[in-house]
Design an enzyme around this catalytic site. Structure first.
Site, PDB file in Angstrom:
ATOM      1  N   MET A  82     -47.808  32.264 132.863  1.00 28.72           N
ATOM      2  CA  MET A  82     -46.684  33.099 132.435  1.00 28.72           C
ATOM      3  C   MET A  82     -47.057  34.573 132.572  1.00 28.72           C
ATOM      4  O   MET A  82     -46.433  35.437 131.955  1.00 28.72           O
ATOM      5  CB  MET A  82     -46.293  32.775 130.992  1.00 28.72           C
ATOM      6  CG  MET A  82     -45.807  31.332 130.852  1.00 28.72           C
ATOM      7  SD  MET A  82     -44.674  31.072 129.484  1.00 28.72           S
ATOM      8  CE  MET A  82     -45.670  31.576 128.110  1.00 28.72           C
TER       9      MET A  82
ATOM     10  N   LEU B 126     -52.151  38.216 132.735  1.00 29.79           N
ATOM     11  CA  LEU B 126     -53.355  37.481 133.105  1.00 29.79           C
ATOM     12  C   LEU B 126     -54.613  38.131 132.548  1.00 29.79           C
ATOM     13  O   LEU B 126     -54.677  39.354 132.380  1.00 29.79           O
ATOM     14  CB  LEU B 126     -53.434  37.369 134.635  1.00 29.79           C
ATOM     15  CG  LEU B 126     -52.219  36.713 135.294  1.00 29.79           C
ATOM     16  CD1 LEU B 126     -52.405  36.624 136.806  1.00 29.79           C
ATOM     17  CD2 LEU B 126     -51.930  35.332 134.717  1.00 29.79           C
ATOM     18  N   HIS B 127     -55.595  37.297 132.281  1.00 32.31           N
ATOM     19  CA  HIS B 127     -56.890  37.741 131.746  1.00 32.31           C
ATOM     20  C   HIS B 127     -57.971  36.893 132.417  1.00 32.31           C
ATOM     21  O   HIS B 127     -57.634  35.971 133.203  1.00 32.31           O
ATOM     22  CB  HIS B 127     -56.901  37.617 130.220  1.00 32.31           C
ATOM     23  CG  HIS B 127     -56.464  36.268 129.730  1.00 32.31           C
ATOM     24  ND1 HIS B 127     -57.202  35.122 129.925  1.00 32.31           N
ATOM     25  CD2 HIS B 127     -55.341  35.866 129.092  1.00 32.31           C
ATOM     26  CE1 HIS B 127     -56.580  34.092 129.405  1.00 32.31           C
ATOM     27  NE2 HIS B 127     -55.434  34.511 128.900  1.00 32.31           N
TER      28      HIS B 127
ATOM     29  N   HIS C  14     -57.465  33.136 132.913  1.00 33.39           N
ATOM     30  CA  HIS C  14     -56.648  32.686 134.047  1.00 33.39           C
ATOM     31  C   HIS C  14     -57.465  32.722 135.343  1.00 33.39           C
ATOM     32  O   HIS C  14     -57.302  31.864 136.211  1.00 33.39           O
ATOM     33  CB  HIS C  14     -55.422  33.589 134.224  1.00 33.39           C
ATOM     34  CG  HIS C  14     -54.418  33.482 133.124  1.00 33.39           C
ATOM     35  ND1 HIS C  14     -54.232  34.476 132.195  1.00 33.39           N
ATOM     36  CD2 HIS C  14     -53.543  32.504 132.805  1.00 33.39           C
ATOM     37  CE1 HIS C  14     -53.279  34.116 131.352  1.00 33.39           C
ATOM     38  NE2 HIS C  14     -52.842  32.924 131.696  1.00 33.39           N
TER      39      HIS C  14
ATOM     40  N   GLU D  99     -57.826  24.086 129.186  1.00 32.35           N
ATOM     41  CA  GLU D  99     -58.031  23.170 128.055  1.00 32.35           C
ATOM     42  C   GLU D  99     -57.728  23.836 126.723  1.00 32.35           C
ATOM     43  O   GLU D  99     -57.653  23.159 125.705  1.00 32.35           O
ATOM     44  CB  GLU D  99     -59.477  22.654 128.064  1.00 32.35           C
ATOM     45  CG  GLU D  99     -59.744  21.672 129.188  1.00 32.35           C
ATOM     46  CD  GLU D  99     -61.142  21.090 129.147  1.00 32.35           C
ATOM     47  OE1 GLU D  99     -61.980  21.577 128.341  1.00 32.35           O
ATOM     48  OE2 GLU D  99     -61.411  20.161 129.919  1.00 32.35           O
ATOM     49  N   LYS D 100     -57.583  25.155 126.716  1.00 34.56           N
ATOM     50  CA  LYS D 100     -57.236  25.813 125.451  1.00 34.56           C
ATOM     51  C   LYS D 100     -55.918  25.248 124.919  1.00 34.56           C
ATOM     52  O   LYS D 100     -55.768  25.000 123.732  1.00 34.56           O
ATOM     53  CB  LYS D 100     -57.128  27.322 125.629  1.00 34.56           C
ATOM     54  CG  LYS D 100     -56.784  28.002 124.335  1.00 34.56           C
ATOM     55  CD  LYS D 100     -56.610  29.472 124.532  1.00 34.56           C
ATOM     56  CE  LYS D 100     -55.616  30.014 123.550  1.00 34.56           C
ATOM     57  NZ  LYS D 100     -54.243  29.684 123.865  1.00 34.56           N
TER      58      LYS D 100
HETATM   59  O1  PAF Z   1     -49.708  27.616 129.722  1.00 41.29           O
HETATM   60  C1  PAF Z   1     -48.804  28.353 130.169  1.00 41.29           C
HETATM   61  O2  PAF Z   1     -49.021  29.510 130.513  1.00 41.29           O
HETATM   62  C2  PAF Z   1     -47.398  27.792 130.273  1.00 41.29           C
HETATM   63  O3  PAF Z   1     -47.115  26.920 129.225  1.00 41.29           O
HETATM   64  C3  PAF Z   1     -47.111  27.134 131.634  1.00 41.29           C
HETATM   65  C4  PAF Z   1     -47.996  25.915 131.857  1.00 41.29           C
HETATM   66  C5  PAF Z   1     -47.322  28.142 132.745  1.00 41.29           C
HETATM   67  C6  PAF Z   1     -45.663  26.658 131.686  1.00 41.29           C
HETATM   68  O4  PAF Z   1     -44.781  27.714 131.506  1.00 41.29           O
END
Ligand code: PAF
Length: 281
Positions: free
Chosen positions: A30, A33-34, A37, A148-149
């Site tokens: 979503m 990002l950090h 990700h 896994e968080k």
């Molecule tokens: O973990 C997330 O960032 C969201 O729940 C995902 C998997 C991208 C779905 O919107």
């Protein structure tokens, strides 16, 4: 690294790669990002020749009063991080591409969506399952990587992919942590300086409880001690529980696959985490 916003362009890029015999991985996000990700991207790069990251702040997984409006959006900075991490493509669709007018389908994974986050956030996992199934069907990746968080999310996505025969390998990536143990999360950015200091008590308490349980302490007492310790640090607890990491059913004694799960609020920020209880060999 190119950014595409519609499914036709996305599929054209993927078709060209597949024509060269390349495997494709998807990392759904979503945004905001950090490094956590980026560890998903690194995992995806080990599994495929090409990595697509998606950025879509999915309205369907936010409940009333949750942080949809204030959820951080910074696509340019995110794109720069993805490029540096070796992503081949960013898929950043607008809402109407994912949910066109008249959209009326919902994917529900029942059972696994009831405890833990499901109890605290009704409808949340329907939103997650619906958008993840859409992203998988839009891209048809060979592999998709999730952290896994969000353990319950990962379990639900695995179940959904199995139940719907979606031909993709789901890979879980270990939680990346700050030096003080706090799990990396886009929501950590909401914490003020004082809260950020207190937040480290969350993984510290989980770790201590996991060690106590492994060493034979009773579950009810260990959980009570951990809850009291988090509350005195300033957290408001949604839950702190021991559950089977596959079924997510609560456990009142330690077994193989036992895992601690927590959701707790500091000020207006809600943090979640989980920790395995490693049984002695
Ligand atoms: O973990 C997330 O960032 C969201 O729940 C995902 C998997 C991208 C779905 O919107």
């Amino acid at each position: 690294m190119e950014t595409v916003r519609d499914v036709t362009a996305l599929r054209a890029r993927i078709r060209a790669w597949r024509g060269n015999g390349e495997r494709v991985a998807l990392v759904p996000t979503m945004g905001a990002l950090h490094p956590g990700h980026m560890s998903l991207v690194a995992m995806a790069r080990r599994k495929a020749h090409r990595v697509i990251a998606s950025i879509f702040v999915n309205p369907a997984q936010f409940g009333a009063g949750e942080d949809l409006d204030r959820y951080p959006r910074r696509e340019m900075a995110d794109a720069a991080m993805l490029r540096a991490a070796g992503c081949s493509l960013l898929f950043a669709p607008p809402v109407e591409v994912v949910y066109p007018p008249g959209f009326s389908t919902k994917v529900s994974v029942t059972g696994l969506d009831e405890p833990l986050e499901g109890a605290a956030r009704p409808g949340h996992f329907d939103g997650v399952a619906t958008v993840v199934s859409k992203l998988l069907l839009m891209a048809f990746p060979d592999v998709a990587v999730f952290g896994e968080k969000d353990w319950q999310q990962l379990a639900i996505i695995r179940r959904m992919v199995t139940d719907l025969d979606i031909p993709v390998e789901i890979v879980g990536a270990p939680t990346l942590r700050e030096p003080d143990g706090l799990a990396m999360s886009s929501r950590n950015a909401y914490l003020n300086t004082g809260e950020r200091t207190i937040a480290a008590a969350l993984p510290r308490t989980l770790r201590a409880a996991a060690i106590a349980l492994r060493d034979g302490a009773r579950v009810a007492e260990t959980l009570a001690t951990a809850r009291a310790s988090l509350q005195s640090a300033g957290f408001r607890l949604d839950y702190l529980t021991l559950a089977d990491e596959r079924s997510l059913k609560p456990l009142d004694r330690v077994e193989r696959h036992a895992r601690l799960f927590v959701a707790a609020r500091l000020g207006t920020t809600r943090l979640i985490d989980n920790w395995p209880v490693d049984m002695p060999a």
